[in-house]
Write a protein that holds these residues in place. Structure first.
Motif, mmCIF file in Angstrom:
data_model
loop_
_atom_site.group_PDB
_atom_site.id
_atom_site.type_symbol
_atom_site.label_atom_id
_atom_site.label_comp_id
_atom_site.label_asym_id
_atom_site.label_seq_id
_atom_site.Cartn_x
_atom_site.Cartn_y
_atom_site.Cartn_z
ATOM 1 N N ASN A 142 0.645 -1.159 0.035
ATOM 2 C CA ASN A 142 -0.042 0.152 -0.076
ATOM 3 C C ASN A 142 0.873 1.442 -0.024
ATOM 4 O O ASN A 142 0.280 2.543 -0.081
ATOM 5 C CB ASN A 142 -0.922 0.012 1.266
ATOM 6 N N ALA A 143 2.078 1.154 0.014
ATOM 7 C CA ALA A 143 3.039 1.960 -0.078
ATOM 8 C C ALA A 143 2.905 3.072 -1.351
ATOM 9 O O ALA A 143 2.697 2.442 -2.332
ATOM 10 C CB ALA A 143 4.569 1.835 0.228
ATOM 11 N N LYS A 144 3.067 4.221 -1.334
ATOM 12 C CA LYS A 144 2.753 5.115 -2.442
ATOM 13 C C LYS A 144 3.989 5.430 -3.180
ATOM 14 O O LYS A 144 4.868 6.206 -2.474
ATOM 15 C CB LYS A 144 1.940 6.322 -1.985
ATOM 16 N N VAL A 145 3.862 5.269 -4.497
ATOM 17 C CA VAL A 145 4.966 5.856 -5.430
ATOM 18 C C VAL A 145 4.357 6.597 -6.472
ATOM 19 O O VAL A 145 3.516 6.269 -7.293
ATOM 20 C CB VAL A 145 5.822 4.417 -6.029
ATOM 21 N N GLN A 146 4.995 7.788 -6.719
ATOM 22 C CA GLN A 146 4.627 8.683 -7.522
ATOM 23 C C GLN A 146 5.654 8.500 -8.733
ATOM 24 O O GLN A 146 6.901 8.672 -8.492
ATOM 25 C CB GLN A 146 4.703 10.077 -7.205
ATOM 26 N N ILE A 147 5.373 8.151 -10.136
ATOM 27 C CA ILE A 147 5.999 8.272 -11.293
ATOM 28 C C ILE A 147 6.160 9.830 -11.847
ATOM 29 O O ILE A 147 4.883 10.428 -12.042
ATOM 30 C CB ILE A 147 5.427 7.348 -12.116
ATOM 31 N N VAL A 148 7.234 10.532 -11.778
ATOM 32 C CA VAL A 148 7.379 11.896 -12.141
ATOM 33 C C VAL A 148 7.934 11.888 -13.731
ATOM 34 O O VAL A 148 9.399 11.791 -13.689
ATOM 35 C CB VAL A 148 8.055 12.710 -11.110
ATOM 36 N N PRO A 149 7.245 12.119 -14.778
ATOM 37 C CA PRO A 149 7.913 12.312 -16.061
ATOM 38 C C PRO A 149 8.621 13.692 -15.918
ATOM 39 O O PRO A 149 7.964 14.691 -16.245
ATOM 40 C CB PRO A 149 6.576 12.050 -17.056
ATOM 41 N N MET A 150 9.861 13.672 -16.463
ATOM 42 C CA MET A 150 10.640 14.646 -16.530
ATOM 43 C C MET A 150 10.653 15.137 -18.158
ATOM 44 O O MET A 150 11.427 15.009 -18.892
ATOM 45 C CB MET A 150 11.968 14.721 -15.995
ATOM 46 N N LEU A 151 9.269 15.347 -18.554
ATOM 47 C CA LEU A 151 9.425 15.801 -20.052
ATOM 48 C C LEU A 151 8.735 17.130 -20.127
ATOM 49 O O LEU A 151 7.885 17.413 -19.015
ATOM 50 C CB LEU A 151 8.246 14.643 -20.497
ATOM 51 N N LEU A 152 9.063 17.827 -21.367
ATOM 52 C CA LEU A 152 8.552 19.212 -21.491
ATOM 53 C C LEU A 152 6.853 19.148 -21.587
ATOM 54 O O LEU A 152 6.133 19.940 -21.253
ATOM 55 C CB LEU A 152 9.089 19.778 -22.747
ATOM 56 N N VAL A 153 6.563 18.133 -22.410
ATOM 57 C CA VAL A 153 5.227 17.937 -22.767
ATOM 58 C C VAL A 153 4.804 16.551 -22.443
ATOM 59 O O VAL A 153 5.673 15.534 -22.588
ATOM 60 C CB VAL A 153 4.738 18.392 -24.250
ATOM 61 N N SER A 154 3.616 16.350 -22.215
ATOM 62 C CA SER A 154 2.937 14.669 -21.879
ATOM 63 C C SER A 154 2.429 14.178 -23.224
ATOM 64 O O SER A 154 1.348 13.840 -23.290
ATOM 65 C CB SER A 154 1.970 15.055 -20.565
ATOM 66 N N GLY A 155 3.382 13.992 -23.951
ATOM 67 C CA GLY A 155 3.128 13.453 -25.399
ATOM 68 C C GLY A 155 2.976 11.790 -25.311
ATOM 69 O O GLY A 155 2.505 11.183 -24.448
ATOM 70 N N ASN A 156 3.540 11.286 -26.690
ATOM 71 C CA ASN A 156 3.755 9.801 -26.503
ATOM 72 C C ASN A 156 4.488 9.032 -25.702
ATOM 73 O O ASN A 156 3.799 8.094 -25.253
ATOM 74 C CB ASN A 156 4.158 9.491 -28.025
ATOM 75 N N HIS A 157 5.562 9.636 -24.992
ATOM 76 C CA HIS A 157 6.220 9.060 -23.950
ATOM 77 C C HIS A 157 5.439 8.877 -22.682
ATOM 78 O O HIS A 157 5.626 7.929 -22.004
ATOM 79 C CB HIS A 157 7.449 9.923 -23.777
ATOM 80 N N TYR A 158 4.701 10.048 -22.391
ATOM 81 C CA TYR A 158 3.707 10.106 -21.429
ATOM 82 C C TYR A 158 2.764 8.834 -21.378
ATOM 83 O O TYR A 158 2.481 8.182 -20.419
ATOM 84 C CB TYR A 158 2.964 11.260 -21.191
ATOM 85 N N ASP A 159 2.061 8.849 -22.547
ATOM 86 C CA ASP A 159 0.839 7.938 -22.774
ATOM 87 C C ASP A 159 1.363 6.451 -22.820
ATOM 88 O O ASP A 159 0.566 5.625 -22.471
ATOM 89 C CB ASP A 159 -0.024 8.261 -23.991
ATOM 90 N N LYS A 160 2.472 6.260 -23.181
ATOM 91 C CA LYS A 160 3.043 4.992 -23.522
ATOM 92 C C LYS A 160 3.970 4.559 -22.465
ATOM 93 O O LYS A 160 3.651 3.520 -21.558
ATOM 94 C CB LYS A 160 3.812 4.812 -24.998
ATOM 95 N N ASP A 161 5.184 5.068 -22.428
ATOM 96 C CA ASP A 161 6.260 4.590 -21.711
ATOM 97 C C ASP A 161 6.160 4.805 -20.122
ATOM 98 O O ASP A 161 6.311 3.874 -19.281
ATOM 99 C CB ASP A 161 7.828 5.210 -22.106
ATOM 100 N N MET A 162 5.626 5.999 -19.698
ATOM 101 C CA MET A 162 5.121 6.270 -18.300
ATOM 102 C C MET A 162 4.108 5.483 -17.842
ATOM 103 O O MET A 162 4.141 5.163 -16.573
ATOM 104 C CB MET A 162 4.794 7.693 -18.000
#
Length: 278
Positions: free
Chosen positions: A208-228
């Protein structure tokens, strides 16, 4: 010199961005911010990804790359212009930008300068990273932040020092910060077992421990939708993992909508304007 008589306009600004097929409007909103900040200076925008330019052209959206825009600005007769490196780190995209500017200087009579990218100077970088980590924690000190840096595929670029500094700084300011990359140094696919080990050590195996994935990307494009999302799913197998919620208008986390990020880019432009003696 007769050729110089054609340079009859004053100063221009060129934003050099990577571009995004699905998040192009974020770059255009950033363009509007810069134009309002320098209302008396003509603004042009270039995109470096040929794939993005070609895909958007299929939709009837026409954009140009940096050499094309610089040629247009030069032909229009601007005596001086500033190329803004709309990048996070001084790595490969920034290095290509520098080579293009230096190439134009070989034949253009204009005074051409370029700015630093976002995370370039130690003071501004340190202040921003401190702000960012505190902001997304929101006083929830038990949260683990897994910062994902895009990274570059080679190890011989000078700009990698900025990437290393960022990763080490984040881990130093809070022991519950972890870092990896998508395709650079220490990529997630290669070190995910080590990431899992570190998370389990910090959480004592609490699912139940919480982990936040933080995308260090300028915009939330394809890398956000797929890789993250893929990384979030994998981490979610052994803890409560979510992608961090943005504190900007779009809840999909990105850098370019953050006021703090925009201010750094704006100040970088101001520095180069002063160097032009204006």
């Amino acid at each position: 010199m007769k050729r110089y008589r054609h340079y009859n306009k004053e100063t221009a600004i060129i934003l050099s961005c990577f571009g995004s097929v699905i998040e192009q409007e974020k770059y255009l909103a950033f363009e509007s911010f810069i134009q309002k900040s320098f209302a008396d200076t003509p603004l042009f925008t270039a995109f470096s990804s040929k794939m993005v330019i070609k895909e958007l052209a299929k939709k009837g959206e026409v954009y140009k790359n940096l050499p094309q825009v610089m040629a247009d600005v030069d032909m229009a007769g601007y005596k001086r212009y500033i190329v803004v490196s709309v990048n996070i780190f001084p790595t490969d995209e920034h290095e290509v930008l520098i080579r293009m500017v230096k190439g134009f200087k070989n034949f253009s009579l204009a005074n051409i300068r370029y700015t630093n990218p976002l995370l370039h100077k130690t003071k501004e970088t340190s202040n921003y990273l401190n702000f960012l980590d505190a902001k997304i924690r929101e006083e929830k000190n038990n949260i683990i932040n897994l910062y994902i840096i895009h990274g570059v595929p080679v190890l011989n670029l000078g700009g990698l020092e900025a990437v290393n500094y960022t990763a080490n700084f984040l881990k130093m300011i809070n022991e519950r910060n972890l870092t990896c990359s998508l395709e650079g140094e220490f990529p997630f696919f290669a070190i995910k077992d080590a990431i899992k080990r570190d998370i389990l050590k910090l959480t004592l195996g609490d699912k139940n421990a919480k982990v936040q994935i933080v995308p260090m990307l300028l915009v939330s494009g394809n890398h956000y939708d797929k890789d993250m999302r893929e990384i979030c799913d994998e981490v979610g197998e052994y803890c409560d993992a979510t992608i961090v919620t943005s504190f900007t208008e779009d809840k999909k986390f990105n850098f370019i909508e953050q006021n703090e990020v925009r201010e750094i880019f704006r100040e970088n432009i101001e520095v180069e304007i002063k160097k032009l003696g204006l």
